[in-house]
Design an enzyme around this catalytic site. Structure first.
Site, short mmCIF file in Angstrom:
data_model
loop_
_atom_site.label_atom_id
_atom_site.label_comp_id
_atom_site.label_asym_id
_atom_site.label_seq_id
_atom_site.Cartn_x
_atom_site.Cartn_y
_atom_site.Cartn_z
N PHE A 177 -6.25 9.49 41.92
CA PHE A 177 -5.86 8.11 42.20
C PHE A 177 -4.38 8.10 42.52
O PHE A 177 -3.55 8.40 41.67
CB PHE A 177 -6.15 7.16 41.03
CG PHE A 177 -5.78 5.74 41.38
CD1 PHE A 177 -6.67 4.93 42.06
CD2 PHE A 177 -4.52 5.23 41.09
CE1 PHE A 177 -6.32 3.63 42.44
CE2 PHE A 177 -4.15 3.94 41.47
CZ PHE A 177 -5.06 3.14 42.14
N ASP A 206 2.53 13.63 41.27
CA ASP A 206 2.47 12.18 41.10
C ASP A 206 2.48 11.91 39.59
O ASP A 206 1.45 11.99 38.93
CB ASP A 206 1.21 11.62 41.77
CG ASP A 206 1.09 10.10 41.59
OD1 ASP A 206 1.84 9.53 40.77
OD2 ASP A 206 0.23 9.49 42.25
N LYS A 217 5.54 2.78 37.91
CA LYS A 217 5.10 2.15 36.66
C LYS A 217 6.24 1.94 35.65
O LYS A 217 7.01 1.01 35.79
CB LYS A 217 3.91 2.89 36.08
CG LYS A 217 2.67 2.70 36.98
CD LYS A 217 1.35 2.98 36.31
CE LYS A 217 0.20 2.44 37.14
NZ LYS A 217 -0.51 3.42 37.95
C1 LIG Z 1 -0.88 3.40 39.37
C2 LIG Z 1 -0.79 4.65 40.11
C3 LIG Z 1 -0.42 4.68 41.46
C4 LIG Z 1 -0.22 3.43 42.27
O1 LIG Z 1 0.78 2.60 41.78
P1 LIG Z 1 0.86 1.07 42.25
O2 LIG Z 1 2.17 0.59 41.68
O3 LIG Z 1 -0.32 0.37 41.66
O4 LIG Z 1 0.83 1.06 43.73
C5 LIG Z 1 -0.28 5.91 42.07
N1 LIG Z 1 -0.49 7.06 41.40
C6 LIG Z 1 -0.85 7.07 40.10
C7 LIG Z 1 -1.05 8.38 39.40
C8 LIG Z 1 -1.04 5.88 39.42
O5 LIG Z 1 -1.43 5.90 38.14
#
Ligand SMILES: *Cc1c(COP(=O)(O)O)cnc(C)c1O
Length: 404
Positions: A141, A226, A255
């Site tokens: 994700f 990520d 985040k």
């Molecule tokens: C939440 C998340 C995203 C996307 O972040 P948004 O601020 O919702 O666009 C990307 N990568 C990971 C691992 C995430 O947990």
């Protein structure tokens, strides 16, 4: 109709149905607790998917935000502002890197990392035009934009959004052999979550991240981690990669970087990598704005003390110690995670993740289900030991005992 029902009815009538929230309407929150419009209190065991690592209404972060609100909030990158340099320098230092490219949301930062890797591939590695490939993992994700969902394996996230962006190769998560075969001379990057959050807090097999590091170094490929959800203290370290002694080439952050107040994301890397850009080649109206920088600077200062990482590690042991007693009781088929972060698989005979989340809500604990049978637990790192134990006891009441 109760106040809660009326508010939910209005929201349902006028918002695109992209979410199916639990039937609770929050009015205020402080620390690890939220209060709904009818005065009921809930322990927050989701923490905004780790955007709220430092808790709701964190005093230090609010103070920094309020002070900045009275000074200047937005300049655009057309001009310099007095928080920008410090933000970039201090975030780079926290990451052991040299340069920062600030954005707003996580998905934008992932998009930026994709653009960075391709640009680096063409301008530094020498990949022929239009040939750049990025290897990603199944079950990933990385956000919701059109390019990012192009390399998702989640049918719900992907269906009916084509045509999709080409240039991605998907291999099974945790499988180093598959990764090795997927890398070619046109591969510019491997993009991975060091722990897959949305997928259900999937921790890869020991040695996987170190193996990816070795492979990417050998093949002159960027290792892009990520750490949007796994980073900034959640796992008991600043970055989840640290658990394997791995330093990637690029961190993607988001985040918790915005302290639960404003969206702040960033790509952080070396000067060799981020130095590939020239003025006009990428940008964002809000990226690196003064308010975002002021809040993020406070987040960075808090992380520099190591206090939150230590807390996540210590409370994480309590969390996993407690959850381990549920595993194999019949209602819980598996528990995974690291630090103050866990995925709990619920036996289908006992109910869906959604049903378990609703039962926990009725007992004053808010969690979120993912992929049907899993609930995800990620309290704010500021949660007290007593509150954590109370929430875990409630989870024990709902998920303990044998079978349906
Ligand atoms: C939440 C998340 C995203 C996307 O972040 P948004 O601020 O919702 O666009 C990307 N990568 C990971 C691992 C995430 O947990």
């Amino acid at each position: 109709m109760t106040a809660t029902e009326a508010l939910i009815a209005t929201a349902d009538a006028h918002s695109a149905p992209t979410y199916h929230p639990l039937p609770v309407v929050i009015a205020t929150a402080e620390g690890a607790w939220m209060t709904d419009v009818e005065g009921r209190r809930y322990l927050d065991f989701l923490a905004g998917y780790s955007a709220l690592n430092f808790g709701h209404g964190n005093r230090r972060l609010l103070k920094a935000a309020k002070a900045q609100l009275d000074r200047v909030t937005l300049t655009s990158r057309a001009f310099h502002h007095d928080r920008f340099g410090a933000f970039c320098a201090e975030l780079a230092e926290l990451c052991g890197m040299e340069m920062v490219l600030p954005m707003n949301t996580g998905a934008e930062a992932v998009e930026t990392a994709v653009k960075t890797a391709r640009k680096w591939g063409y301008r530094v590695k020498g990949v022929p035009a239009e040939m750049a490939k990025i290897v990603v993992a199944g079950g990933n994700f990385h956000g919701r934009t059109t390019t990012v969902i192009s390399f998702s394996t989640d049918a719900e996230a992907r269906a009916d959004y084509g045509p999709y962006t080409p240039g991605f190769e998907i291999v099974p998560y945790g499988d180093l052999t598959a990764m090795r075969s997927a890398v070619t001379e046109n591969t510019v990057a491997v993009l991975l979550e060091p722990i897959q959050g949305e997928s259900g807090v999937i921790v890869p097999p020991a040695g996987y991240l170190a193996g990816v590091r070795e492979l990417t170094r050998e093949r002159n490929v960027l290792f892009v981690a990520d750490e949007i959800q796994s980073g900034l203290g959640r796992t008991g370290r600043t970055f989840a990669c640290e658990h394997e002694g791995v330093v990637p080439d690029v961190y993607v952050l988001g985040k918790a970087l915005g302290g639960g107040i404003v969206p702040v994301s960033a790509v952080v890397s070396s000067a060799e990598v981020l130095g590939v850009f020239r003025p006009g080649e990428h940008g964002s109206t809000f990226g690196g704005n003064p308010l975002a920088c002021a809040v993020a600077l406070e987040v960075i200062a808090m992380l520099r003390s190591g206090e939150f990482q230590e807390r996540a590690a210590r409370l994480g042991e309590r969390l996993h110690g407690s959850l381990a007693t549920l595993a194999g009781t019949g209602r819980v088929t598996a528990v995974r995670g690291r630090g103050l972060w866990a995925g709990v698989d619920v036996h289908p005979a006992y109910g869906t993740g959604r049903e378990v989340s609703e039962r926990l809500m009725d007992r004053g604990v808010l969690v979120k289900d993912t992929h049907g049978a899993t609930i995800r637990i990620a309290p704010p790192l500021v949660v007290s030991e007593e509150d954590l134990d109370w929430g875990l006891a409630e989870i024990g009441r709902v998920l303990g005992g044998d079978g349906a």
